[in-house]
Scaffold this motif. Sequence first.
Motif, mmCIF file in Angstrom:
data_model
loop_
_atom_site.group_PDB
_atom_site.id
_atom_site.type_symbol
_atom_site.label_atom_id
_atom_site.label_comp_id
_atom_site.label_asym_id
_atom_site.label_seq_id
_atom_site.Cartn_x
_atom_site.Cartn_y
_atom_site.Cartn_z
ATOM 1 N N LEU A 143 3.487 -3.123 14.971
ATOM 2 C CA LEU A 143 3.186 -3.166 13.539
ATOM 3 C C LEU A 143 1.694 -3.407 13.370
ATOM 4 O O LEU A 143 1.152 -4.368 13.911
ATOM 5 C CB LEU A 143 3.986 -4.281 12.866
ATOM 6 C CG LEU A 143 3.620 -4.620 11.414
ATOM 7 C CD1 LEU A 143 3.825 -3.431 10.494
ATOM 8 C CD2 LEU A 143 4.433 -5.832 10.937
ATOM 9 N N VAL A 144 1.024 -2.534 12.625
ATOM 10 C CA VAL A 144 -0.401 -2.691 12.329
ATOM 11 C C VAL A 144 -0.559 -2.973 10.845
ATOM 12 O O VAL A 144 -0.234 -2.127 10.001
ATOM 13 C CB VAL A 144 -1.199 -1.421 12.702
ATOM 14 C CG1 VAL A 144 -2.680 -1.596 12.334
ATOM 15 C CG2 VAL A 144 -1.062 -1.108 14.187
ATOM 16 N N HIS A 145 -1.026 -4.175 10.529
ATOM 17 C CA HIS A 145 -1.354 -4.504 9.142
ATOM 18 C C HIS A 145 -2.771 -4.027 8.843
ATOM 19 O O HIS A 145 -3.679 -4.220 9.645
ATOM 20 C CB HIS A 145 -1.295 -6.019 8.916
ATOM 21 C CG HIS A 145 0.088 -6.583 8.944
ATOM 22 N ND1 HIS A 145 1.042 -6.253 8.017
ATOM 23 C CD2 HIS A 145 0.673 -7.489 9.786
ATOM 24 C CE1 HIS A 145 2.160 -6.924 8.273
ATOM 25 N NE2 HIS A 145 1.965 -7.674 9.347
ATOM 26 N N GLY A 146 -2.950 -3.424 7.676
ATOM 27 C CA GLY A 146 -4.260 -2.857 7.355
ATOM 28 C C GLY A 146 -4.465 -1.557 8.089
ATOM 29 O O GLY A 146 -5.560 -1.260 8.572
ATOM 30 N N ALA A 147 -3.420 -0.737 8.169
ATOM 31 C CA ALA A 147 -3.456 0.475 8.989
ATOM 32 C C ALA A 147 -4.379 1.549 8.447
ATOM 33 O O ALA A 147 -4.723 2.491 9.164
ATOM 34 C CB ALA A 147 -2.038 1.040 9.134
ATOM 35 N N ALA A 148 -4.794 1.432 7.184
ATOM 36 C CA ALA A 148 -5.722 2.410 6.617
ATOM 37 C C ALA A 148 -7.163 1.953 6.704
ATOM 38 O O ALA A 148 -8.073 2.696 6.331
ATOM 39 C CB ALA A 148 -5.358 2.698 5.161
ATOM 40 N N GLY A 149 -7.380 0.729 7.195
ATOM 41 C CA GLY A 149 -8.736 0.206 7.314
ATOM 42 C C GLY A 149 -9.463 0.774 8.516
ATOM 43 O O GLY A 149 -8.891 1.504 9.335
ATOM 44 N N SER A 150 -10.723 0.422 8.650
ATOM 45 C CA SER A 150 -11.559 1.040 9.673
ATOM 46 C C SER A 150 -11.080 0.754 11.089
ATOM 47 O O SER A 150 -11.098 1.644 11.956
ATOM 48 C CB SER A 150 -13.017 0.581 9.510
ATOM 49 O OG SER A 150 -13.111 -0.836 9.528
ATOM 50 N N VAL A 151 -10.614 -0.467 11.357
ATOM 51 C CA VAL A 151 -10.061 -0.787 12.671
ATOM 52 C C VAL A 151 -8.619 -0.310 12.770
ATOM 53 O O VAL A 151 -8.194 0.248 13.790
ATOM 54 C CB VAL A 151 -10.149 -2.300 12.959
ATOM 55 C CG1 VAL A 151 -9.436 -2.637 14.268
ATOM 56 C CG2 VAL A 151 -11.602 -2.745 13.040
ATOM 57 N N GLY A 152 -7.853 -0.515 11.702
ATOM 58 C CA GLY A 152 -6.450 -0.139 11.718
ATOM 59 C C GLY A 152 -6.228 1.334 12.004
ATOM 60 O O GLY A 152 -5.323 1.706 12.772
ATOM 61 N N VAL A 153 -7.039 2.190 11.433
ATOM 62 C CA VAL A 153 -6.928 3.634 11.655
ATOM 63 C C VAL A 153 -7.078 3.971 13.135
ATOM 64 O O VAL A 153 -6.336 4.806 13.682
ATOM 65 C CB VAL A 153 -7.984 4.388 10.819
ATOM 66 C CG1 VAL A 153 -8.206 5.790 11.348
ATOM 67 C CG2 VAL A 153 -7.564 4.444 9.357
ATOM 68 N N LEU A 154 -8.028 3.328 13.797
ATOM 69 C CA LEU A 154 -8.237 3.586 15.230
ATOM 70 C C LEU A 154 -7.096 3.012 16.052
ATOM 71 O O LEU A 154 -6.628 3.639 17.012
ATOM 72 C CB LEU A 154 -9.581 2.994 15.683
ATOM 73 C CG LEU A 154 -10.846 3.838 15.496
ATOM 74 C CD1 LEU A 154 -10.810 5.057 16.379
ATOM 75 C CD2 LEU A 154 -11.057 4.224 14.047
ATOM 76 N N VAL A 178 -2.032 7.224 6.424
ATOM 77 C CA VAL A 178 -1.528 6.476 7.578
ATOM 78 C C VAL A 178 -0.482 7.290 8.329
ATOM 79 O O VAL A 178 -0.475 7.343 9.571
ATOM 80 C CB VAL A 178 -0.973 5.112 7.137
ATOM 81 C CG1 VAL A 178 -0.235 4.418 8.272
ATOM 82 C CG2 VAL A 178 -2.108 4.221 6.628
ATOM 83 N N THR A 179 0.398 7.953 7.589
ATOM 84 C CA THR A 179 1.394 8.815 8.219
ATOM 85 C C THR A 179 0.715 9.913 9.027
ATOM 86 O O THR A 179 1.138 10.240 10.148
ATOM 87 C CB THR A 179 2.311 9.438 7.151
ATOM 88 O OG1 THR A 179 2.995 8.399 6.467
ATOM 89 C CG2 THR A 179 3.328 10.375 7.785
ATOM 90 N N GLY A 180 -0.357 10.470 8.485
ATOM 91 C CA GLY A 180 -1.082 11.530 9.178
ATOM 92 C C GLY A 180 -1.714 11.091 10.480
ATOM 93 O O GLY A 180 -1.961 11.913 11.372
ATOM 94 N N PHE A 181 -1.972 9.807 10.609
ATOM 95 C CA PHE A 181 -2.570 9.292 11.846
ATOM 96 C C PHE A 181 -1.522 8.914 12.893
ATOM 97 O O PHE A 181 -1.861 8.470 13.985
ATOM 98 C CB PHE A 181 -3.463 8.087 11.546
ATOM 99 C CG PHE A 181 -4.733 8.447 10.840
ATOM 100 C CD1 PHE A 181 -5.587 9.405 11.354
ATOM 101 C CD2 PHE A 181 -5.077 7.832 9.639
ATOM 102 C CE1 PHE A 181 -6.764 9.742 10.705
ATOM 103 C CE2 PHE A 181 -6.248 8.153 8.984
ATOM 104 C CZ PHE A 181 -7.099 9.116 9.510
ATOM 105 N N GLY A 182 -0.243 9.064 12.570
ATOM 106 C CA GLY A 182 0.788 8.882 13.585
ATOM 107 C C GLY A 182 1.680 7.672 13.420
ATOM 108 O O GLY A 182 2.424 7.321 14.341
ATOM 109 N N ALA A 183 1.631 7.020 12.257
ATOM 110 C CA ALA A 183 2.451 5.828 12.034
ATOM 111 C C ALA A 183 3.520 6.091 10.981
ATOM 112 O O ALA A 183 3.407 7.018 10.176
ATOM 113 C CB ALA A 183 1.583 4.658 11.583
ATOM 114 N N THR A 184 4.543 5.264 10.987
ATOM 115 C CA THR A 184 5.470 5.192 9.860
ATOM 116 C C THR A 184 4.827 4.254 8.846
ATOM 117 O O THR A 184 4.609 3.073 9.140
ATOM 118 C CB THR A 184 6.838 4.637 10.290
ATOM 119 O OG1 THR A 184 7.432 5.537 11.234
ATOM 120 C CG2 THR A 184 7.753 4.472 9.097
#
Length: 301
Positions: A143-154, A178-184
């Motif tokens: 689980l990544v919190h802040g998945a759209a942020g600069s670190v979260g995206v990576l 976020v979905t486009g980067f490979g996460a649910t």
Amino acid sequence: MSQAITYSEYGGPEVLRLTEVSPPEPGPGQVRIKVRAASVNPIDMKLRSGLMARMAPADFPVIPGLDASGVVDAVGEGADAAVGDEVLGATVGGGYGEYALLERRAAKPGALSWEVAASLVTVGLTASRVLGRLGVQAGRTLLVHGAAGSVGVLAVQLAAARGITVIGTAAERDLERVTGFGATAVRYGDGWAERVAAAAAGGVDFVFDASGAGVLAGSVALTGDADKVITIADMAAAQHGVRFSAGTADQGGADLPELVRLAAAGQLTVPVWRTYPLAEAARAHADLEAHRNQGKAVLVP
């Protein structure tokens, strides 16, 4: 003389000033670059505001900025570089200026823009470092919190590429990204834990908190083990028995060439939202603090 952004007291974006400074001289193993782009990172705002004064007290005046890209124009003793090399890396003494010193660095491929090259360093190394410390393996759920942020995206992209199932919390406007980067993607806010539990049929094994949004208690409850949770953004980590991994500490640099290779090959995306002239650093900070961005902000001298 050259120009750089400095601040001489803690405070809001208004303390940032365009100042005349002497170009820094490279020490052993260092190079000086003519900066083509300097990344603005969330930790820059935390340091400027004084939020991290106890952990990392300022030696005023401060030139902010942890990473930059540019062209080598002076080489310190023993540095493996030549004048004219195009490089990116972690700065020594700040990056918001016409010139900066680099110690940990990598060659900039032609496939990377100056802006992307500058934006990759701190966020990429932080994401890679925390994933390593968590020890997440393929087949597990992160689980990544802040998945759209600069670190979260990576973090989402690196984890997904390793065969890890990723769930990412984000604002409504960012769920598709976020979905486009490979996460649910799961909407954050009240009820996030229930929504995550519903999305993770097999449970959550590890949590990477890049948001600092007061999610640690719920994250520990989901994993059942505080050792399986790491935050880079919540200063209350110790209250929950959670590890805090500082964005400026123990960055290393061994992973940087691989991150550069992945980005140049199109296998790692570093979203750049907006560029600003160097003199508008205060506006860049204000925009990020107001969460107007959807990607990295970059200063261009």
